[in-house]
Scaffold this motif. Structure first.
Motif: not given
Length: 161
Positions: A58, A87-88, A80-81, A83-84, A10, A6-7
């Motif tokens: 990154s 955030i976007f 998590k997706s 959440k991403l 991202i 996942n990291e």
């Protein structure tokens, strides 16, 4: 293992977004006045600086996670997706509201939302007040440093703040 994947995803997403901002968005949307000389800091200086730092972070995140993963099978966790995506969406909303509410108020709300999202426990009154205090303190600190030392102008909202 899933956390490293996942990291990695991202890191790749933010590297692509940073490169898009550096090579396409800033040159098209940030205008440099003709009266600025090469020695003056133009309006594109801080966007380039912040986006370049994001690019480096990154890229280092990608390299770190590639070393830790032997097989590259990308499987994003739905939580998590989401959440991403949230955030976007927050950053798009921030972009739209900064001209209406101004830098200080909109940045306090953005950082408050981001702090509350990173809070692992349920939101209590004390945690919200602590998060608000931290976001207000850092927003004001950033505002005063950049306006007094770097002579940067920030958008003011309808309240003049």
């Amino acid at each position: 293992m899933n956390e490293q994947r996942n990291e990695l995803v991202i890191g790749i997403i933010f590297l692509i977004l940073s490169l898009l901002v550096i090579f396409f968005i800033i040159p098209v949307w940030v205008e440099t006045p003709a009266y600025l000389t090469n020695s003056a800091v133009g309006p594109s200086f801080w966007p380039y600086t912040i986006t370049s730092v994001c690019c480096v972070i990154s890229f280092s995140m990608i390299l770190t996670n590639i070393k830790q993963i032997s097989k590259l099978r990308i499987n994003i966790n739905k939580g998590k997706s989401l959440k991403l995506i949230f955030i976007f969406t927050l950053f798009i909303l921030y972009y739209e509201l900064i001209s209406i509410l101004g830098f200080i108020i909109s940045t306090i709300f953005l950082s408050l939302a981001l702090i509350m999202m990173s809070n692992p426990g349920p939101a209590s009154t004390t945690s919200v007040l602590k998060a608000f205090g931290v976001s207000a303190l850092f927003t004001l600190l950033i505002y005063f440093i950049f306006t007094n030392i770097a002579q940067t102008q920030f958008p003011t909202g309808f309240l003049g703040v």
